[in-house]
Write an enzyme that holds these catalytic residues in place. Structure first.
Site, short mmCIF file in Angstrom:
data_model
loop_
_atom_site.label_atom_id
_atom_site.label_comp_id
_atom_site.label_asym_id
_atom_site.label_seq_id
_atom_site.Cartn_x
_atom_site.Cartn_y
_atom_site.Cartn_z
N ARG A 65 -32.45 22.40 44.28
CA ARG A 65 -33.72 21.39 44.10
C ARG A 65 -34.27 21.41 42.67
O ARG A 65 -35.11 20.55 42.28
CB ARG A 65 -34.83 22.30 44.88
CG ARG A 65 -36.11 21.56 44.91
CD ARG A 65 -37.07 21.70 46.25
NE ARG A 65 -37.09 23.13 46.47
CZ ARG A 65 -37.97 23.87 46.20
NH1 ARG A 65 -38.73 23.72 45.00
NH2 ARG A 65 -37.95 25.34 46.45
N TYR A 118 -42.56 -4.94 46.62
CA TYR A 118 -41.82 -4.54 47.68
C TYR A 118 -43.07 -4.24 48.78
O TYR A 118 -43.92 -3.36 48.25
CB TYR A 118 -40.86 -3.76 47.37
CG TYR A 118 -40.18 -3.06 48.65
CD1 TYR A 118 -39.36 -3.94 49.49
CD2 TYR A 118 -40.20 -1.62 48.96
CE1 TYR A 118 -38.61 -3.28 50.60
CE2 TYR A 118 -39.32 -1.10 49.96
CZ TYR A 118 -38.97 -2.02 50.97
OH TYR A 118 -38.13 -1.44 51.95
N ASP A 191 -40.37 -1.84 38.48
CA ASP A 191 -39.11 -2.00 39.25
C ASP A 191 -38.21 -2.92 39.03
O ASP A 191 -38.43 -4.16 39.22
CB ASP A 191 -39.83 -2.09 40.84
CG ASP A 191 -38.65 -1.91 41.94
OD1 ASP A 191 -37.44 -2.01 41.49
OD2 ASP A 191 -39.00 -1.43 42.97
N LYS A 216 -29.37 0.04 46.22
CA LYS A 216 -29.04 -1.45 46.15
C LYS A 216 -27.92 -1.62 44.99
O LYS A 216 -26.72 -0.96 45.19
CB LYS A 216 -30.28 -2.08 45.52
CG LYS A 216 -31.55 -2.12 46.45
CD LYS A 216 -31.26 -2.48 47.99
CE LYS A 216 -32.22 -2.27 48.83
NZ LYS A 216 -33.22 -1.16 48.68
C1 LIG Z 1 -37.58 -4.10 44.87
C2 LIG Z 1 -37.36 -2.78 45.86
N1 LIG Z 1 -38.18 -1.48 45.36
C3 LIG Z 1 -37.94 -0.41 46.05
C4 LIG Z 1 -37.34 -0.32 47.20
C5 LIG Z 1 -37.05 0.88 48.01
O1 LIG Z 1 -35.94 1.67 48.00
P1 LIG Z 1 -35.44 2.50 49.26
O2 LIG Z 1 -35.06 1.83 50.36
O3 LIG Z 1 -34.11 2.99 48.48
O4 LIG Z 1 -36.37 3.56 49.30
C6 LIG Z 1 -36.80 -1.47 47.79
C7 LIG Z 1 -35.92 -1.50 49.09
O5 LIG Z 1 -35.73 -2.79 49.59
C8 LIG Z 1 -36.81 -2.70 47.27
O6 LIG Z 1 -36.43 -3.92 47.36
#
Ligand SMILES: Cc1ncc(COP(=O)(O)O)c(C=O)c1O
Length: 402
Positions: A65, A118, A191, A216
């Protein structure tokens, strides 16, 4: 020291089965691929040495951890790709977003965030973190004058944006937002999941921390869930200390999958972006298509934040005259393209925002932000573009057949 064969021979079978074969000595050999270090804890020849590592007097691992060699290898690779001093890996993109926001915005402080982040990020900022004393003001991040005056007035601890928004692919001006944040001493967290570091070099453009859902493009194969933050040593240190308590860490196997995925990140994203551009050109010429959304089509684009003329792997389009039924028929008719709630994979994917990412909004709210029932989001894969187009073509025919 591992037990010797003669020590093992002197023990009962049950003890032997626990300790035999638990260490493999490689000598000077270096494996060509990184091992997946699944160990929970790490031992040292003497307790004095373990104590030194615990006290941070010498480097090493104690407990997974706190740090793990496979996870660390991923973090080093990500920092090198992003051009950041450090990186921290998480168990999901949402864990990474929570980690960086909670580390910077203390209770009582303000965050300014893009309105079309998101959905889960919106709920995290506007709900969960707001219940915990962090106030978020949501704005149209493309209105830079409005952002600047709100930032001066409210002195946020951080500004949060996405490089390319979902599902309308609206582009945030990364360099300008970074300048607005830094002028008032705020951190800028970006992001960059949709754009990827291949398309947008976020650290070089001024972001203080860049977050990813490595689920992704970084992973790229639809087989892992993870998150990443690329940032300074100082912020990374805070994130690691926070994670000793929160434990939102990446598991070694997932870290290994992302590490293997990122070896081909550049190749994949270039091919996916070229495919996306071909799909956009074809959709734009198609009379069954009402409109197409893609960064490359936007007139006021900050051109210097798109490397090598790449405009990314993601696009969306509205099927002319289509509602929910037509889109469902379209999705059900696709053969090569998979309808799935993710993006950035090697295989092409579609998603219907009105019934997935934005289903929590009322039809009026969706209409207000421009998400029609006939809108479809596409994540271009690395197949031959001609096959992706042929699949879209036949599915559009069936969807719109009277
Ligand atoms: C732009 C964006 N940021 C963050 C996330 C969250 O990622 P996770 O599903 O790996 O928690 C997503 C998920 O689709 C996303 O499209």
């Amino acid at each position: 020291m591992p037990l010797s064969r003669s020590e093992l021979d002197s023990m009962q079978p049950s003890s032997r089965s626990i300790h035999a074969g638990s260490t493999v000595r490689l000598g000077d050999a270096q494996p060509t691929a990184l091992p997946i270090h699944v160990a929970t804890a790490f031992t040292y020849p003497t307790t004095e040495e373990l104590d030194g590592v615990f006290a941070d007097n010498s480097s090493g691992y104690v407990y997974s951890r706190f740090g793990n060699p496979t996870v660390n290898a991923l973090e080093e690779a990500v920092a090198a790709i992003e051009g950041s001093a450090a990186a921290v890996a998480y168990g999901s993109g949402m864990a990474a977003i929570h980690g960086i926001v909670a580390a910077i915005a203390r209770p009582g402080s303000t965050v300014i965030a893009s309105r079309d982040v998101y959905g889960a990020t919106h709920a995290l900022l506007g709900g969960y973190l707001s219940d915990n004393g962090v106030r978020t003001i949501f704005v149209d991040i493309r209105d830079l004058d409005g952002l600047e005056s709100l930032a001066r007035e409210h002195k946020p601890a951080l500004i949060f944006a996405e490089t390319v928004s979902n599902p309308l692919m609206r582009v945030a001006n990364v360099r300008r937002i970074a300048a607005i944040a830094h002028a008032i001493g705020a951190n800028f967290v970006l992001d960059n999941t949709f754009a990827t570091p291949v398309v947008t070099r976020a650290i070089a453009l001024g972001a203080d921390a860049v977050v990813y859902s490595s689920t992704k493009h970084y992973g790229g194969h639809g087989d892992t869930t993870g998150g990443l933050v690329a940032t300074s040593n100082e912020i990374a240190h805070k994130l690691r200390e926070q994670n000793k308590l929160i434990g939102a860490i990446a598991a070694p196997f997932d870290a290994w999958l992302v590490l293997r995925g990122l070896r081909t990140l550049d190749l994949r994203v270039r091919k996916q972006s070229a495919n996306a551009a071909e799909l956009v050109a074809w959709l734009e010429r198609n009379d069954r298509v009402e409109s197409v959304n893609y960064p490359g089509l936007q007139s006021d684009l900050p051109v210097d934040q798109f490397c090598d003329g790449l405009h990314g792997t993601m696009l969306s389009f509205e099927i002319r005259g289509a509602g929910r039924n037509e889109v469902f028929r379209f999705q059900d008719t696709l053969r090569l393209i998979q309808p799935a709630t993710t993006l950035g994979d090697i295989g092409s994917l579609v998603l219907h925002p009105a019934t997935s990412s934005h289903r929590g909004l009322t039809p009026e709210q969706r209409a207000e932000i421009g998400i029609a029932d006939g809108l479809v989001r596409v994540s271009a894969g690395i197949e031959d573009a001609r096959d992706i187009i042929a699949d879209l073509d036949q599915a559009l025919d069936v969807a719109l057949a009277r």
